[in-house]
Design a protein around this motif. Structure first.
Motif, PDB file in Angstrom:
ATOM      1  N   PHE A  74       2.749   3.728  10.912  1.00 56.66           N
ATOM      2  CA  PHE A  74       2.840   3.454   9.480  1.00 56.66           C
ATOM      3  C   PHE A  74       2.501   4.696   8.667  1.00 56.66           C
ATOM      4  O   PHE A  74       3.237   5.075   7.758  1.00 56.66           O
ATOM      5  CB  PHE A  74       1.902   2.309   9.089  1.00 56.66           C
ATOM      6  CG  PHE A  74       1.939   2.001   7.629  1.00 56.66           C
ATOM      7  CD1 PHE A  74       0.945   2.472   6.778  1.00 56.66           C
ATOM      8  CD2 PHE A  74       2.969   1.253   7.087  1.00 56.66           C
ATOM      9  CE1 PHE A  74       0.986   2.198   5.415  1.00 56.66           C
ATOM     10  CE2 PHE A  74       3.021   0.974   5.729  1.00 56.66           C
ATOM     11  CZ  PHE A  74       2.013   1.451   4.897  1.00 56.66           C
ATOM     12  N   LEU A  78       5.187   6.659   6.485  1.00 58.69           N
ATOM     13  CA  LEU A  78       5.036   6.670   5.029  1.00 58.69           C
ATOM     14  C   LEU A  78       4.974   8.089   4.496  1.00 58.69           C
ATOM     15  O   LEU A  78       5.626   8.423   3.504  1.00 58.69           O
ATOM     16  CB  LEU A  78       3.782   5.903   4.629  1.00 58.69           C
ATOM     17  CG  LEU A  78       3.610   5.693   3.120  1.00 58.69           C
ATOM     18  CD1 LEU A  78       4.763   4.879   2.556  1.00 58.69           C
ATOM     19  CD2 LEU A  78       2.288   4.995   2.817  1.00 58.69           C
ATOM     20  N   LEU A  79       4.220   8.948   5.177  1.00 60.97           N
ATOM     21  CA  LEU A  79       4.154  10.353   4.769  1.00 60.97           C
ATOM     22  C   LEU A  79       5.536  10.975   4.789  1.00 60.97           C
ATOM     23  O   LEU A  79       5.926  11.716   3.891  1.00 60.97           O
ATOM     24  CB  LEU A  79       3.248  11.135   5.718  1.00 60.97           C
ATOM     25  CG  LEU A  79       1.878  11.540   5.189  1.00 60.97           C
ATOM     26  CD1 LEU A  79       1.153  12.351   6.224  1.00 60.97           C
ATOM     27  CD2 LEU A  79       2.008  12.355   3.909  1.00 60.97           C
ATOM     28  N   LEU A  82       7.501   9.812   1.841  1.00 59.18           N
ATOM     29  CA  LEU A  82       7.087  10.369   0.561  1.00 59.18           C
ATOM     30  C   LEU A  82       7.455  11.840   0.428  1.00 59.18           C
ATOM     31  O   LEU A  82       7.807  12.302  -0.650  1.00 59.18           O
ATOM     32  CB  LEU A  82       5.567  10.205   0.385  1.00 59.18           C
ATOM     33  CG  LEU A  82       5.070   8.777   0.190  1.00 59.18           C
ATOM     34  CD1 LEU A  82       3.554   8.737   0.198  1.00 59.18           C
ATOM     35  CD2 LEU A  82       5.587   8.200  -1.125  1.00 59.18           C
ATOM     36  N   GLY A  90       9.602   3.881   2.409  1.00 54.67           N
ATOM     37  CA  GLY A  90       8.996   2.756   3.109  1.00 54.67           C
ATOM     38  C   GLY A  90       9.785   2.391   4.351  1.00 54.67           C
ATOM     39  O   GLY A  90       9.269   1.725   5.259  1.00 54.67           O
ATOM     40  N   ALA A  93       8.443   4.162   7.361  1.00 55.37           N
ATOM     41  CA  ALA A  93       7.156   3.533   7.658  1.00 55.37           C
ATOM     42  C   ALA A  93       7.389   2.268   8.475  1.00 55.37           C
ATOM     43  O   ALA A  93       6.733   2.020   9.493  1.00 55.37           O
ATOM     44  CB  ALA A  93       6.411   3.208   6.366  1.00 55.37           C
TER      45      ALA A  93
ATOM     46  N   SER B   9       4.759  -2.163   4.852  1.00 53.89           N
ATOM     47  CA  SER B   9       6.003  -1.390   4.770  1.00 53.89           C
ATOM     48  C   SER B   9       6.991  -2.084   3.846  1.00 53.89           C
ATOM     49  O   SER B   9       7.652  -1.454   3.025  1.00 53.89           O
ATOM     50  CB  SER B   9       6.647  -1.239   6.143  1.00 53.89           C
ATOM     51  OG  SER B   9       5.740  -0.733   7.077  1.00 53.89           O
ATOM     52  N   VAL B  12       6.143  -1.566   0.284  1.00 55.01           N
ATOM     53  CA  VAL B  12       6.539  -0.229  -0.166  1.00 55.01           C
ATOM     54  C   VAL B  12       8.030  -0.183  -0.452  1.00 55.01           C
ATOM     55  O   VAL B  12       8.478   0.347  -1.470  1.00 55.01           O
ATOM     56  CB  VAL B  12       6.154   0.840   0.880  1.00 55.01           C
ATOM     57  CG1 VAL B  12       6.705   2.198   0.488  1.00 55.01           C
ATOM     58  CG2 VAL B  12       4.651   0.912   1.033  1.00 55.01           C
ATOM     59  N   ILE B  13       8.829  -0.768   0.460  1.00 56.44           N
ATOM     60  CA  ILE B  13      10.275  -0.755   0.277  1.00 56.44           C
ATOM     61  C   ILE B  13      10.642  -1.496  -1.010  1.00 56.44           C
ATOM     62  O   ILE B  13      11.471  -1.037  -1.802  1.00 56.44           O
ATOM     63  CB  ILE B  13      10.992  -1.389   1.491  1.00 56.44           C
ATOM     64  CG1 ILE B  13      10.800  -0.507   2.713  1.00 56.44           C
ATOM     65  CG2 ILE B  13      12.470  -1.585   1.203  1.00 56.44           C
ATOM     66  CD1 ILE B  13      11.342  -1.108   3.984  1.00 56.44           C
ATOM     67  N   LYS B  29       3.793   9.999  -4.028  1.00 61.53           N
ATOM     68  CA  LYS B  29       4.518  11.198  -3.627  1.00 61.53           C
ATOM     69  C   LYS B  29       3.799  12.438  -4.121  1.00 61.53           C
ATOM     70  O   LYS B  29       3.655  13.418  -3.390  1.00 61.53           O
ATOM     71  CB  LYS B  29       5.926  11.197  -4.255  1.00 61.53           C
ATOM     72  CG  LYS B  29       6.969  10.481  -3.461  1.00 61.53           C
ATOM     73  CD  LYS B  29       8.355  10.862  -3.979  1.00 61.53           C
ATOM     74  CE  LYS B  29       9.270   9.665  -3.995  1.00 61.53           C
ATOM     75  NZ  LYS B  29      10.609   9.979  -4.482  1.00 61.53           N
TER      76      LYS B  29
END
Lengths: 187, 273
Positions: A74, A78-79, A82, A90, A93, B9, B12-13, B29
């Motif tokens: 995850f 995620l990194l 981004l 996402g 991730a 996740s 986030v999406i 970000k």
């Protein structure tokens, strides 16, 4: 090597993993992202960039099991979303979380100390990750390149990731072993 | 635990889909960038000589091939200048761009230099050295002397990201120059021809037809910007659309200087509208 204990693992999310270990794993993932976007972005194989972050995620999952696999997957995913955005944030991730879990859970079926196991794990995980990402992106309505183009790129990514594994995995293992807590659960 | 992170996740999406600029993901970000950029800079400083060495090794043979090919091309071009057809084609294309100045007498363009390519395997974009402070905003069209390059998708303070036309997400509404029939351009990645999609099967499209922007997409791409020429047309009787390939004018592998269309201004209708 640390002495193995016969006590069962204590419950608690990351309780028995140790703060030092978490920090080290986090740093490794950070470094992997940085490397992938600088050095590796220039060392492309036929225009394709290797996914070092995935290699590190798979390595850590292979060494430490599904829980670590999920968390590192995850975080790394995620990194990557981004900092190296490709499509939907996402999505990496999500894919890496599943891959981390899969590799961590299936590692018990890998033959003992075989050198090829982590290589095979990375190859399989890369293939699954590349195609899952493309498939999910399409399902979520993103315009995508053709299947043949995806296959071409994915094939190169799998190849490149596999080539990186004999260098990355031993390094990850050595660093992770340094920070293993005293209570080792030997499998 | 797996499900917790899977759920995260998905959150986030969903956030990415629903947020506008400045949402929590943009802040995430920025924070990640703040942490990783120093590492990247350090790595780049150390790694650049090494990287350059290895890239030059791998590029050596293709550079030699490029060199030989370019020499041939220069010879060929010097000959072609004397041929009437070549002059006419060249002339028409230039008129297209000049037509841009004529159609948009008050167009405001900002020149920018390409400073990098965001490293990704399925996304084709460039970073340029002008940003929000210079007046750039997302969804501005980007061109170069050859034709349409793409559109701005992200504008930081002093740099911007431009999504190239060869990326499937860039999509410009387009039409054949001089004809009302319309469709859209769809990128297929690097070294693949563009696709001209959503075109009626009844429409007459021939190889060599010039493709330009049609402007039917909420003002992202001003109309009449040259995109490329039709390189192949496949029309199957049973299919609902034609399979049309377009050879772009712009060479996306050697982008150096581009222009961002800040303001297209009032459009003066020209012939063929």
């Amino acid at each position: 090597m640390a002495v193995s204990a016969n006590e069962p693992r204590s419950p608690g999310i990351l309780g028995d993993i140790g703060v030092g270990r978490i920090l080290v794993m986090g740093t490794m993932v950070l470094l992997a992202v940085a490397l992938q976007s600088t050095l590796l972005a220039r060392l492309t194989l036929l225009g394709v960039i290797p996914q070092l972050v995935l290699v590190v995620v798979v390595s850590l999952a292979f060494l430490d099991g599904p829980r670590v696999g999920v968390v590192v997957g995850f975080a790394g995913g995620l990194l990557q979303d981004l900092l190296l955005p490709q499509s939907i944030i996402g999505l990496t991730a999500l894919v890496y979380t599943l891959v981390g879990y899969g590799v961590g859970s299936l590692r018990q079926f890998a033959p003992g100390e075989s050198v090829w196991s982590p290589v095979f794990a990375v190859a399989l995980a890369s293939a699954v990750a590349e195609f899952s990402y493309a498939l999910l992106a399409i399902i979520l309505g993103q315009e995508w390149v053709s299947i043949s183009f995806t296959a071409k790129v994915a094939g190169l990514v799998v190849l490149y990731d596999t080539l990186l594994t004999p260098f990355a995995f031993p390094l990850v293992r050595r660093i992770a072993a340094r920070f293993r807590p005293e209570k080792v659960y030997r499998w | 635990m797996l499900f917790a992170f899977l759920g995260l996740s998905i959150v986030v999406i969903t956030l990415d889909f629903r947020q506008d600029a400045g949402g929590p993901l943009d802040r995430a970000k920025d924070i990640s960038s703040a942490i990783v950029t120093p590492i990247q800079r350090g790595l780049t400083a150390v790694v650049e000589p090494v990287g350059n060495f290895f890239s030059s090794l791998t590029e050596l043979s293709s550079l030699r091939a490029d060199n030989a090919e370019l020499r041939n091309e220069v010879e060929e071009m010097e000959q072609r200048v004397n041929e009437a057809d070549a002059i006419l084609t060249e002339n028409e294309r230039l008129v297209g761009l000049q037509g841009l100045d004529e159609s948009y007498p008050t167009m405001e363009r900002l020149s920018a230099r390409v400073i990098g390519r965001p490293p990704a395997n399925y996304k084709w974009a460039i970073t340029i050295d002008k940003g929000r402070d210079d007046g750039i905003r997302p969804d501005m069209a980007v061109i170069d002397p050859d034709g349409l390059v793409g559109k701005v998708i992200r504008a930081d303070a002093d740099a911007s990201t431009v999504l190239l036309l060869i990326d499937p997400q860039a999509g410009a509404k387009a039409r054949i120059d001089g004809e009302p029939l319309a469709g859209a351009i769809r990128g297929n990645g690097a070294s693949e021809a563009l696709s001209f999609v959503d075109v009626d099967t009844d429409a007459e499209v021939s190889v060599g037809d010039e493709v330009v922007t049609s402007g039917y997409d909420n003002g992202i791409y001003p109309p009449n910007i040259p995109i490329g020429t039709v390189s192949s047309v496949e029309s199957q009787k049973a299919a609902l659309e034609q399979d049309i390939d377009v050879d772009p004018y712009v060479d996306f592998t050697t982008l150096d200087f581009v222009q961002v269309i800040i303001e297209s201004g009032e459009r003066v209708p020209s012939e063929g509208d």
